[in-house]
Design a protein around this motif. Structure first.
Motif, PDB file in Angstrom:
ATOM      1  N   LEU A 205      -0.038 -21.587   7.828  1.00  0.00           N
ATOM      2  CA  LEU A 205      -0.564 -20.822   6.699  1.00  0.00           C
ATOM      3  C   LEU A 205      -0.092 -19.386   6.874  1.00  0.00           C
ATOM      4  N   ASP A 206       0.352 -18.772   5.802  1.00  0.00           N
ATOM      5  CA  ASP A 206       0.925 -17.437   5.925  1.00  0.00           C
ATOM      6  C   ASP A 206       0.663 -16.653   4.645  1.00  0.00           C
ATOM      7  N   GLU A 207       0.690 -15.340   4.784  1.00  0.00           N
ATOM      8  CA  GLU A 207       0.594 -14.417   3.652  1.00  0.00           C
ATOM      9  C   GLU A 207       1.727 -13.409   3.777  1.00  0.00           C
ATOM     10  N   PRO A 208       2.972 -13.891   3.602  1.00  0.00           N
ATOM     11  CA  PRO A 208       4.130 -13.029   3.892  1.00  0.00           C
ATOM     12  C   PRO A 208       4.272 -11.835   2.961  1.00  0.00           C
ATOM     13  N   ASP A 209       3.648 -11.891   1.772  1.00  0.00           N
ATOM     14  CA  ASP A 209       3.797 -10.792   0.806  1.00  0.00           C
ATOM     15  C   ASP A 209       2.578  -9.879   0.762  1.00  0.00           C
ATOM     16  N   LYS A 210       1.659 -10.094   1.667  1.00  0.00           N
ATOM     17  CA  LYS A 210       0.399  -9.353   1.626  1.00  0.00           C
ATOM     18  C   LYS A 210       0.604  -7.853   1.754  1.00  0.00           C
TER      19      LYS A 210
ATOM     20  N   GLN B  98     -15.012 -21.182  12.878  1.00  0.00           N
ATOM     21  CA  GLN B  98     -15.957 -20.071  12.738  1.00  0.00           C
ATOM     22  C   GLN B  98     -15.940 -19.472  11.325  1.00  0.00           C
ATOM     23  N   LEU B  99     -16.230 -20.318  10.355  1.00  0.00           N
ATOM     24  CA  LEU B  99     -16.269 -19.881   8.963  1.00  0.00           C
ATOM     25  C   LEU B  99     -17.365 -18.852   8.737  1.00  0.00           C
ATOM     26  N   GLU B 100     -18.507 -19.032   9.378  1.00  0.00           N
ATOM     27  CA  GLU B 100     -19.618 -18.101   9.202  1.00  0.00           C
ATOM     28  C   GLU B 100     -19.223 -16.696   9.647  1.00  0.00           C
TER      29      GLU B 100
ATOM     30  N   GLN C   1      -9.999 -28.057   5.119  1.00  0.00           N
ATOM     31  CA  GLN C   1     -10.968 -27.005   4.813  1.00  0.00           C
ATOM     32  C   GLN C   1     -10.352 -25.619   4.975  1.00  0.00           C
ATOM     33  N   LEU C   2      -9.529 -25.448   6.020  1.00  0.00           N
ATOM     34  CA  LEU C   2      -8.842 -24.173   6.214  1.00  0.00           C
ATOM     35  C   LEU C   2      -7.886 -23.883   5.064  1.00  0.00           C
ATOM     36  N   GLU C   3      -7.181 -24.901   4.618  1.00  0.00           N
ATOM     37  CA  GLU C   3      -6.235 -24.707   3.516  1.00  0.00           C
ATOM     38  C   GLU C   3      -6.953 -24.344   2.228  1.00  0.00           C
ATOM     39  N   GLU C   4      -8.116 -24.944   1.994  1.00  0.00           N
ATOM     40  CA  GLU C   4      -8.901 -24.591   0.819  1.00  0.00           C
ATOM     41  C   GLU C   4      -9.432 -23.158   0.935  1.00  0.00           C
TER      42      GLU C   4
ATOM     43  N   ARG D   3      -6.619 -20.797   0.126  1.00  0.00           N
ATOM     44  CA  ARG D   3      -6.370 -20.683  -1.314  1.00  0.00           C
ATOM     45  C   ARG D   3      -7.412 -19.790  -1.994  1.00  0.00           C
ATOM     46  N   GLN D   4      -8.638 -19.848  -1.480  1.00  0.00           N
ATOM     47  CA  GLN D   4      -9.716 -19.080  -2.083  1.00  0.00           C
ATOM     48  C   GLN D   4      -9.635 -17.595  -1.744  1.00  0.00           C
ATOM     49  N   HIS D   5      -9.339 -17.271  -0.485  1.00  0.00           N
ATOM     50  CA  HIS D   5      -9.433 -15.881  -0.035  1.00  0.00           C
ATOM     51  C   HIS D   5      -8.083 -15.203   0.202  1.00  0.00           C
ATOM     52  N   ARG D   6      -7.048 -15.955   0.433  1.00  0.00           N
ATOM     53  CA  ARG D   6      -5.716 -15.394   0.697  1.00  0.00           C
ATOM     54  C   ARG D   6      -5.722 -14.394   1.850  1.00  0.00           C
ATOM     55  N   ASP D   7      -6.456 -14.729   2.916  1.00  0.00           N
ATOM     56  CA  ASP D   7      -6.527 -13.823   4.065  1.00  0.00           C
ATOM     57  C   ASP D   7      -6.412 -14.560   5.401  1.00  0.00           C
ATOM     58  N   LEU D   8      -5.893 -15.782   5.376  1.00  0.00           N
ATOM     59  CA  LEU D   8      -5.742 -16.579   6.598  1.00  0.00           C
ATOM     60  C   LEU D   8      -4.282 -16.694   7.000  1.00  0.00           C
ATOM     61  N   VAL D   9      -4.024 -16.509   8.278  1.00  0.00           N
ATOM     62  CA  VAL D   9      -2.722 -16.799   8.875  1.00  0.00           C
ATOM     63  C   VAL D   9      -2.969 -17.819   9.978  1.00  0.00           C
ATOM     64  N   GLN D  10      -2.198 -18.896   9.976  1.00  0.00           N
ATOM     65  CA  GLN D  10      -2.365 -19.953  10.986  1.00  0.00           C
ATOM     66  C   GLN D  10      -1.023 -20.264  11.624  1.00  0.00           C
ATOM     67  N   SER D  11      -1.045 -20.392  12.956  1.00  0.00           N
ATOM     68  CA  SER D  11       0.166 -20.749  13.695  1.00  0.00           C
ATOM     69  C   SER D  11      -0.086 -22.028  14.483  1.00  0.00           C
ATOM     70  N   ASN D  12       0.992 -22.655  14.950  1.00  0.00           N
ATOM     71  CA  ASN D  12       0.899 -24.013  15.507  1.00  0.00           C
ATOM     72  C   ASN D  12       0.689 -24.060  17.019  1.00  0.00           C
TER      73      ASN D  12
END
Length: 370
Positions: free
Chosen positions: A110-115, A132-134, A174-177, A180-189
């Motif tokens: 998951l990435d936000e390369p244009d943020k 840790q969604l909370e 759930q992370l992908e959803e 999409r909702q917040h556009r503030d997640l970056v995920q690496s493998n």
């Protein structure tokens, strides 16, 4: 008649040869099977005896990892340590831990390369566990919701790794959803775990260097922190705050390397031979000029990774030739404040809290009009 006898003799010899060949081939096949069986049994037995909880296979990026160990650490969360190609190995007790810190070993899921097209003055990077969604929502509703502070643009992003366990696919969905909702997640493998925090931090540095080089400052801040944005911005906008080669926070001097193999903070002499760490900033929250991430990533090519992530960043900073700076008021970077006092939270920049709800409650009280 003689020719017939010769032909009969040759036929018998041929049949005997074929029979002997079949017997030899069968014996060879049986021996090969036995050897493979012994090798397989030995390998499985070794895994089961030495490394319990060993199998973790399906990972979202179609990369397969072998789980070496699971331990209890960091807020009673089971951690997963993974075997990756070209790893550096550290022995801790009866378990083997693997660390590869250089971010070229990983890629973004998951990435936000244009943020950063918004040209933020300050980027807050929050390493947080996938579940840790909370904590993320508490930050989104408090200091992570402040997009402009003292006229300067601020941006908050969360960095997560991969989830483990039987429900990993559901957790990933759930992370992908959430992304999409917040556009503030970056995920690496990399597998998200306490002992992979060094990897996590270096991936943060890579993201800042490659996706957001135009920012003036960045901050690595943990998910259980209170952050006073006004005080932080006042520090960064001060005329004597450098805009390059600058890193500050809670400074750690002359910290000994822990050699006790039963300690959570154990580091072997093979990975870090010096008896003391270089001066570094406590990992709960440190701020730095945004020219440093690229330099730190480059330095990590030369320094063996070890699992004390803030000390490792300190080692990289030392190689770059930079000394961490004490903040003008060191009391603004606090580990704990103790019993709640509103005036204390009005003065600090960072301090550790006990829960996401505590962050929300304190934030509301600090922000109320007097």
């Amino acid at each position: 008649m003689a020719i017939k006898n010769i032909w009969h003799s040759l036929t018998q010899d041929r049949c005997l040869f074929i029979q002997q060949f079949k017997t030899a081939f069968f014996l060879l096949l049986t021996l090969t099977f036995l050897l493979f069986s012994v090798a397989y049994a030995t390998d499985v037995t070794f895994d089961r005896i030495t490394f319990p909880h060993t199998w973790f296979t399906k990972i979202m990026n179609q990369t397969h990892y072998k789980v070496i160990d699971r331990i209890w650490a960091d807020h009673n969360r089971k951690d997963t340590l993974v075997h990756l190609p070209n790893q550096q190995i550290q022995q801790r007790g009866s378990s083997i831990y693997y660390h590869i810190a250089h971010p070229s070993n990983y890629h973004y899921i998951l990435d936000e390369p244009d943020k950063c097209q918004q040209n933020p003055f300050l980027v807050l990077m929050v390493p947080v566990a996938p579940h840790q969604l909370e904590a993320r929502n508490a930050i989104r509703s408090t200091w992570g919701n402040e997009s402009t502070v003292q006229g300067k643009a601020v941006m908050t992003l969360f960095l997560v790794g991969l989830t483990g366990g039987s429900d990993s696919e559901k957790a990933q969905q759930q992370l992908e959803e959430e992304s999409r909702q917040h556009r503030d997640l970056v995920q690496s493998n990399f597998v998200d775990s306490y002992f992979n925090l060094t990897i996590k931090t270096m991936v943060i540095m890579d993201w800042l260097a490659t996706r957001c080089p135009q920012a003036n400052f960045s901050m690595k801040v943990d998910s259980d922190m209170y952050l006073n944005m006004d005080n932080l911005m006042t520090l960064l906008l001060a005329p004597n705050t450098p805009r390059q080669n600058y890193i500050t926070g809670m400074v750690m001097w002359d910290r000994p390397v822990i050699r006790d193999k039963n300690s959570k903070w154990y580091v072997s002499e093979e990975l870090y031979p010096e008896p003391k760490y270089p001066t570094y900033l406590l990992g709960m929250g440190y701020v730095f000029s945004n020219d440093l991430p690229e330099k730190i990533v480059e330095a990590s090519k030369e320094i063996k990774a070890f699992n004390i992530e803030d000390a490792y960043v300190g080692a990289c900073v030392k190689l770059v030739g930079i000394s961490p700076s004490s903040p003008p008021d060191p009391s603004q970077f606090r580990a704990y404040l103790g019993q709640y006092n509103r005036e204390d939270f009005l003065r600090v920049i960072t301090t550790i809290l006990g829960s996401p709800q505590q962050l929300i409650d304190i934030w509301k009280d600090v922000k109320r009009s007097t």
